[in-house]
Scaffold this active site. Structure first.
Site, PDB file in Angstrom:
ATOM      1  N   HIS A   4       6.619   5.201 -30.852  1.00  0.00           N
ATOM      2  CA  HIS A   4       5.881   3.972 -31.188  1.00  0.00           C
ATOM      3  C   HIS A   4       6.866   2.871 -31.603  1.00  0.00           C
ATOM      4  CE1 HIS A   4       2.460   1.892 -33.565  1.00  0.00           C
ATOM      5  NE2 HIS A   4       3.558   1.271 -33.949  1.00  0.00           N
ATOM      6  N   GLU A   5       7.858   3.233 -32.431  1.00  0.00           N
ATOM      7  CA  GLU A   5       8.823   2.229 -32.923  1.00  0.00           C
ATOM      8  C   GLU A   5       9.776   1.777 -31.813  1.00  0.00           C
ATOM      9  OE1 GLU A   5       8.027   0.943 -35.616  1.00  0.00           O
ATOM     10  OE2 GLU A   5       6.703   2.560 -36.273  1.00  0.00           O
ATOM     11  N   GLY A  50       6.695   3.967 -40.343  1.00  0.00           N
ATOM     12  CA  GLY A  50       7.718   3.507 -39.415  1.00  0.00           C
ATOM     13  C   GLY A  50       7.740   1.996 -39.352  1.00  0.00           C
ATOM     14  N   CYS A  76      -0.510   0.478 -36.951  1.00  0.00           N
ATOM     15  CA  CYS A  76       0.729  -0.300 -36.889  1.00  0.00           C
ATOM     16  C   CYS A  76       0.686  -1.368 -37.969  1.00  0.00           C
ATOM     17  CB  CYS A  76       0.846  -0.953 -35.515  1.00  0.00           C
ATOM     18  SG  CYS A  76       2.307  -1.967 -35.320  1.00  0.00           S
ATOM     19  N   LEU A  77       1.799  -1.544 -38.674  1.00  0.00           N
ATOM     20  CA  LEU A  77       1.830  -2.544 -39.752  1.00  0.00           C
ATOM     21  C   LEU A  77       1.648  -3.964 -39.207  1.00  0.00           C
ATOM     22  CD1 LEU A  77       4.688  -1.096 -42.002  1.00  0.00           C
ATOM     23  CD2 LEU A  77       2.213  -0.938 -42.342  1.00  0.00           C
ATOM     24  N   HIS A 131       8.332  -0.929 -29.829  1.00  0.00           N
ATOM     25  CA  HIS A 131       8.463  -2.260 -30.439  1.00  0.00           C
ATOM     26  C   HIS A 131       9.761  -2.951 -29.994  1.00  0.00           C
ATOM     27  CE1 HIS A 131       5.097  -2.754 -33.160  1.00  0.00           C
ATOM     28  NE2 HIS A 131       5.302  -1.602 -33.754  1.00  0.00           N
ATOM     29  N   GLN A 155       9.548  -6.302 -36.316  1.00  0.00           N
ATOM     30  CA  GLN A 155       8.349  -6.525 -37.134  1.00  0.00           C
ATOM     31  C   GLN A 155       8.649  -7.361 -38.378  1.00  0.00           C
ATOM     32  OE1 GLN A 155       7.248  -2.105 -36.931  1.00  0.00           O
ATOM     33  NE2 GLN A 155       5.251  -3.100 -37.086  1.00  0.00           N
TER      34      GLN A 155
END
Ligand SMILES: [Zn+2]
Length: 172
Positions: free
Chosen positions: A136-137, A46, A94-95, A140, A51
């Protein structure tokens, strides 16, 4: 398509509330394509536009992850319109917080409303890993990172480690 740079904590941009998208046009689709390529290359399941330093309410997800059978989902202006009383716990990563994982509890299933790649309004019930990933996304887009669910001590420790690793990468 082009790969974009992913920003890491504690970049203040990750604390920004992203703006709603007015219209899904070719320029936006180009951004979504680039986000997807960036996510697959990372690799991740994701990615939110913030990000890659773009404060727009767009997320891309693909929780199937098999290279020969990819099923990407593009969600523009995603909104949770229902959530289950039942919760799931996943070990999330998470990236933007590379190499760190922690258990987070979220509603097990949700109904999400969004515009798709073609700008069409959609409503979808999702559960399992996909439900966790979409929540989660969406966090963000509201300036929330999964480490915010941890204790302050743990969160600060993780941020320090990510910062240190990023500094060392830059020296090399
Ligand atoms: Zn993330």
């Amino acid at each position: 398509m082009a790969k974009l740079d992913i920003i890491n904590v504690p970049d203040p941009l990750l604390r920004t509330t992203s703006d709603p998208v007015g219209q899904v046009d070719d320029e936006l689709r180009r951004l979504m394509d680039n986000m997807l390529e960036t996510m697959y290359a990372a690799p991740g399941i994701g990615l939110a536009a913030i990000q890659v330093a773009v404060p727009k309410r767009i997320i891309v997800v693909d929780t199937d992850g098999e290279e020969d059978e990819r099923k990407p989902l593009f969600l523009v202006n995603p909104e949770i319109i229902w959530e289950s009383a039942e919760f799931n716990i996943y070990n999330e990563g998470c990236l933007s917080v590379p190499e760190h994982y922690a258990e987070v509890e979220r509603p097990a299933s949700v109904k999400v409303k969004y515009l798709n790649y073609d700008g069409k309004a959609q409503e979808q019930m999702i559960d399992g890993l996909l439900a966790t990933c979409v929540q989660h996304e969406i966090d963000h887009l509201n300036g929330v990172v999964f480490i915010d669910y941890l204790s302050k001590l743990k969160r600060n420790m993780i941020i320090k480690k990510v910062q240190k690793a990023d500094r060392e990468t830059k020296v090399l």
